[in-house]
Design a protein around this motif. Structure first.
Motif, PDB file in Angstrom:
ATOM      1  N   THR A 170       1.966  83.299  49.089  1.00  0.00           N
ATOM      2  CA  THR A 170       2.966  84.045  48.321  1.00  0.00           C
ATOM      3  C   THR A 170       4.015  84.601  49.277  1.00  0.00           C
ATOM      4  OG1 THR A 170       1.604  86.057  48.475  1.00  0.00           O
ATOM      5  CG2 THR A 170       1.379  84.715  46.465  1.00  0.00           C
ATOM      6  N   GLY A 171       5.134  85.063  48.709  1.00  0.00           N
ATOM      7  CA  GLY A 171       6.184  85.700  49.492  1.00  0.00           C
ATOM      8  C   GLY A 171       6.292  87.161  49.091  1.00  0.00           C
ATOM      9  N   SER A 172       6.442  88.040  50.046  1.00  0.00           N
ATOM     10  CA  SER A 172       6.461  89.480  49.759  1.00  0.00           C
ATOM     11  C   SER A 172       7.642  89.891  48.888  1.00  0.00           C
ATOM     12  CB  SER A 172       6.476  90.281  51.060  1.00  0.00           C
ATOM     13  OG  SER A 172       7.676  90.037  51.789  1.00  0.00           O
ATOM     14  N   GLU A 173       8.730  89.116  48.905  1.00  0.00           N
ATOM     15  CA  GLU A 173       9.936  89.474  48.146  1.00  0.00           C
ATOM     16  C   GLU A 173      10.108  88.634  46.879  1.00  0.00           C
ATOM     17  OE1 GLU A 173      11.442  92.183  49.411  1.00  0.00           O
ATOM     18  OE2 GLU A 173       9.821  91.980  50.883  1.00  0.00           O
ATOM     19  N   ASP A 174       9.028  88.031  46.419  1.00  0.00           N
ATOM     20  CA  ASP A 174       9.094  87.166  45.239  1.00  0.00           C
ATOM     21  C   ASP A 174       9.383  87.983  43.988  1.00  0.00           C
ATOM     22  OD1 ASP A 174       8.592  85.358  43.125  1.00  0.00           O
ATOM     23  OD2 ASP A 174       7.143  84.259  44.344  1.00  0.00           O
ATOM     24  N   TRP A 179       3.371  89.042  39.051  1.00  0.00           N
ATOM     25  CA  TRP A 179       2.353  89.571  39.951  1.00  0.00           C
ATOM     26  C   TRP A 179       1.117  90.073  39.217  1.00  0.00           C
ATOM     27  CZ3 TRP A 179       2.205  88.679  44.985  1.00  0.00           C
ATOM     28  CH2 TRP A 179       3.398  88.301  45.623  1.00  0.00           C
ATOM     29  N   HIS A 196      -2.558  84.202  51.826  1.00  0.00           N
ATOM     30  CA  HIS A 196      -1.615  84.555  52.896  1.00  0.00           C
ATOM     31  C   HIS A 196      -0.269  84.915  52.288  1.00  0.00           C
ATOM     32  CE1 HIS A 196       0.283  84.592  56.852  1.00  0.00           C
ATOM     33  NE2 HIS A 196       1.281  83.933  56.304  1.00  0.00           N
ATOM     34  N   GLU A 197       0.264  86.024  52.719  1.00  0.00           N
ATOM     35  CA  GLU A 197       1.584  86.460  52.253  1.00  0.00           C
ATOM     36  C   GLU A 197       2.614  86.248  53.354  1.00  0.00           C
ATOM     37  OE1 GLU A 197       2.744  90.276  49.824  1.00  0.00           O
ATOM     38  OE2 GLU A 197       2.883  90.766  51.962  1.00  0.00           O
ATOM     39  N   LYS A 199       5.715  87.356  54.932  1.00  0.00           N
ATOM     40  CA  LYS A 199       6.517  88.581  54.975  1.00  0.00           C
ATOM     41  C   LYS A 199       8.005  88.244  54.917  1.00  0.00           C
ATOM     42  CE  LYS A 199       2.842  91.167  55.557  1.00  0.00           C
ATOM     43  NZ  LYS A 199       2.346  92.030  54.459  1.00  0.00           N
ATOM     44  N   ASN A 202      10.673  84.805  49.667  1.00  0.00           N
ATOM     45  CA  ASN A 202      10.825  84.973  48.221  1.00  0.00           C
ATOM     46  C   ASN A 202      10.391  83.705  47.482  1.00  0.00           C
ATOM     47  OD1 ASN A 202      12.972  83.234  48.669  1.00  0.00           O
ATOM     48  ND2 ASN A 202      14.543  84.612  47.869  1.00  0.00           N
ATOM     49  N   GLN A 225      11.107  80.560  56.526  1.00  0.00           N
ATOM     50  CA  GLN A 225      10.086  80.435  55.484  1.00  0.00           C
ATOM     51  C   GLN A 225       9.540  79.010  55.412  1.00  0.00           C
ATOM     52  OE1 GLN A 225      10.917  82.473  51.848  1.00  0.00           O
ATOM     53  NE2 GLN A 225       9.196  81.584  50.746  1.00  0.00           N
TER      54      GLN A 225
END
Length: 241
Positions: A170-174, A179, A196-197, A199, A202, A225
């Motif tokens: 996943t992406g922290s700014e998605d 969620w 795993h995220e 950081k 998106n 990314q």
């Protein structure tokens, strides 16, 4: 011409018009690849729309379902990197770029290429449909793992009893991923799932097609990314025996 025939012709004409308008609308809202993604796609072989990035036949192949209304070419950057590490990648071309219309598209790839060692996954809606395919084919000896890019399984694609490796990125700014649904879906994932995220990443950053409606701005550039996606996939694939 009889009255019912005129009505039938009118109905058919209206139906055809609606279909054409619908197809045109879908085309206008479909996300297209960046120049960088198009350049990376030149390293692939186009097999009736499926982009094949050749790797080592002895290693697991990766079958990928695109996100909704995103052209499969948009994922070519990380796909090329994964193939360079020795893992073949198949970027599936879905009808109208909607995996919900082609859940079993992987079957033809598996059969025509005699794959006996592969993983399957997808981005967003593509991951949901890939997990459903995996559930229906979990007894297939060739299926070794399942992965999700900003995605998750639903009840129909529950992998709770799946014995193989599973990866969730996943992406922290998605700003597109639901969620709450993502957290609830963890009951459909096996205990060996690796989370795993990325950081600063998106939703749109899991491909390379520019900004996506409803998404948050990424805090890292797309190159970064793409590199991290490839690295995570490669590290995960290396664990598959």
């Amino acid at each position: 011409m009889k009255k019912w025939q005129k009505r039938l012709l009118w109905f058919v004409g209206v139906l055809v018009t609606l279909i054409l308008v619908g197809l045109f609308y879908i085309k206008t809202i479909t996300y297209t690849p960046t120049t960088a993604a198009l350049e990376a796609s030149q390293e692939a072989t186009d097999e009736n729309g499926i982009l094949f990035f050749k790797g080592d036949q002895e290693k697991p192949a990766l079958i990928f379902y695109q996100g909704a209304l995103v052209e499969n070419t948009s994922y070519s950057i990380w796909a090329e990197k994964v193939a360079d590490a020795g893992f073949s990648v198949y970027l599936v071309k879905q009808p109208l770029n909607l995996a919900v219309l082609g859940q079993n598209k992987a079957e033809k790839i598996i059969q025509s290429n005699h794959l006996t060692n592969y993983v399957i996954g997808g981005h967003s809606l593509g991951g949901v449909m890939a997990s459903r395919f995996a559930v229906e084919n979990k007894s297939h000896d060739g299926l070794k793992g399942v992965f999700f890019l900003a995605s998750y399984p639903d009840e129909k694609g529950s992998l709770a009893n799946f014995k193989g490796p599973v990866l969730s990125l996943t992406g922290s700014e998605d700003g597109v991923l639901n969620w709450q649904a993502y957290d609830q879906s963890k009951k459909y994932l096996p205990k060996q799932t690796v989370f795993h995220e990325i950081k600063g990443g998106n939703h749109a950053g899991f491909g390379s097609y520019g900004e996506q409606k409803g998404d948050k701005p990424a805090q890292i550039n797309n190159d970064k990314q793409q590199e991290e996606i490839a690295d995570q996939l490669i590290d995960w694939l290396k664990t598959i025996k």
